[in-house]
Design an enzyme around this catalytic site. Sequence first.
Site, PDB file in Angstrom:
ATOM      1  N   GLY A  55       0.821  -1.284   0.052  1.00  0.00           N
ATOM      2  CA  GLY A  55      -0.135   0.192   0.066  1.00  0.00           C
ATOM      3  C   GLY A  55       0.765   1.302   0.080  1.00  0.00           C
ATOM      4  CB  CYS A  82       5.155  -4.455   0.094  1.00  0.00           C
ATOM      5  SG  CYS A  82       6.082  -2.721  -0.260  1.00  0.00           S
ATOM      6  CE1 TYR A  83       1.295   0.956   5.510  1.00  0.00           C
ATOM      7  CE2 TYR A  83      -0.371  -0.702   5.502  1.00  0.00           C
ATOM      8  CZ  TYR A  83       0.287   0.482   6.006  1.00  0.00           C
ATOM      9  OH  TYR A  83      -0.421   1.160   6.948  1.00  0.00           O
ATOM     10  CG  HIS A 169       5.595  -6.163  -4.562  1.00  0.00           C
ATOM     11  ND1 HIS A 169       4.328  -6.022  -4.027  1.00  0.00           N
ATOM     12  CD2 HIS A 169       6.462  -5.141  -4.070  1.00  0.00           C
ATOM     13  CE1 HIS A 169       4.368  -4.546  -3.451  1.00  0.00           C
ATOM     14  NE2 HIS A 169       5.552  -4.237  -3.591  1.00  0.00           N
ATOM     15  CD  GLU A 171       2.451  -8.990  -5.030  1.00  0.00           C
ATOM     16  OE1 GLU A 171       3.452  -9.476  -4.461  1.00  0.00           O
ATOM     17  OE2 GLU A 171       2.417  -7.716  -4.940  1.00  0.00           O
ATOM     18  CG  ASP A 227     -17.120  -9.402 -18.732  1.00  0.00           C
ATOM     19  OD1 ASP A 227     -16.419 -10.610 -19.182  1.00  0.00           O
ATOM     20  OD2 ASP A 227     -16.725  -8.264 -18.487  1.00  0.00           O
ATOM     21  CE  LYS A 369     -13.102  -9.261 -20.368  1.00  0.00           C
ATOM     22  NZ  LYS A 369     -14.156  -8.463 -20.478  1.00  0.00           N
TER      23      LYS A 369
END
Length: 515
Positions: A55, A82-83, A169, A171, A227, A369
């Site tokens: 964040g 991180c944060y 990070h 990810e 969608d 998606k």
Amino acid sequence: MIKEKILVLDFGGQYNQLIARRVRECNVYCEVHPYNMSLEKIREYNPMGIIFTGGPNSVFGDDAPLVDKELFNLGYPILGICYGCQTIAHLNGGKVSHADKREYGKTIVNVDVESKLFKYVSKETQVWMSHTDFVSKLPAGFKIVANTPSCPVSAMENVEKKLYAVQFHPEVNHSLEGMQMLKNFVYDICGCSGDWKMDDFAKTTIETLRKKIGDGKVLCALSGGVDSSVAAVLLSKAVGKQLTCVFVDHGLLRKNEGDEVEAVFGPNGPYKLNFIRVNAQERFYAKLKGVTEPERKRKIIGEEFIRVFEEEAKKIGAVDYLVQGTIYPDVIESGLGKSATIKSHHNVGGLPSVVNFKEIVEPLRLLFKDEVRKVGLELGIPDYLVYRQPFPGPGLGIRIIGEVTAEKVKIVQDADYIYREEIAKAGVDKSCNLGQYFAALTNMQSVGVMGDERTYDYAIALRAVQTSDFMTADWARIPYDVLDIISRRIVNEVKGVNRVLLDCTSKPPATIEFE
Ligand code: XMP
């Protein structure tokens, strides 16, 4: 019923969706909720483990987002990123300090491979750092399990309390073994088995919808995009003719698109839906006459869309359920984000207040998606609809710079059609990994010469971008010989165009669409 869930608590980081994605790639179901979700709600949610995202704040800032300390005593395995890492340190008695310089980019960290978090990870591994604050004093009971010369606490753990934290990070793709670290967390530390799969989604959703709706009446605004198409087919499989789909053709669709949608979803298509096509082109053109300002154009198209839909809904009468094709990124972005409005997005989000209904059903609310696409294929929706590129609600209205007229719509439709046809023929959509590509009509006329005659015609701009999330994008390097064919065909075949320009700007600083 989903047995194993990971909870991602969002502290406003850019990568919150990506974390959820990665966890789902481990075949573990996962949802993102705001950092201030109450302890009661967390208990009720019953996660196997929790991840704190990064964040933009500092833990010692005045309105720093923090969690209730009690959360650390509930026995949930927690991974702070991180944060999130700094939050764990701060609330457990460690110290977080502010560095003079931001550390940003690829970094090699030394990891302790004895840590459960780093099982199968190399001793020295590349990760992605993006921080200014750092943990300067380890909280009691914690141990350092990764370090770099400039970031001594790159990762820390308190095995007894099942608390793990990384300054980097895991990810993002630049963290080369980040996925392994996340797998270690969800499987080894949280004890998930990874048995969640998309396959069952369609079947269970149809059954659940059928039970929920009973003999109720259902209304769906169908745009032809993936969608709303997938949502409509799920509903039609669940309740058949109790569903009515309304498709508004606002005259700003791509060439032949209205007919393509009708061919699949109309009375002669495979789904035999109750399908109403409203040909409202003239209404939209009339409203847009003389309007040049992009935001006004967007607002007018959005509002007129609602008016048309409302009129159709009135004819149908009160309905019990309104279907929306909301997908997970929409939920996260609209619910949690605090970002500035760059463009006011048009989608069916504005409908509920104008239609008389009891409840909204959003069968795709928890899917990303590509997961929606998988469900679409499973339901037998044709490939060309399932893999359709994203198309904005205001359609060609925002791909025609300046005033929209029927004549300009025709020009951009024809040019765009040629562009897409040649891209497909050359296989460039795959070889250049195009995320989105389209022709836009600039508002510029310039002098040309055609067959010894002077021309004074419009310039078409070609846009093609590579992107994974549509938040940032790089302009795609389409081979010159393909561009050459496209340019020649457009100028020769589309009346009113004498020049073709290539947009070679990334996002930021440009956006993907022109308005
Ligand atoms: P921009 O132009 O903001 O576009 O870089 C990012 C992505 O969003 C799509 N887009 C929209 N989609 N309603 C939508 O449903 C809209 O009003 C809208 N405006 C832009 C755009 O096509 C791109 O994929």
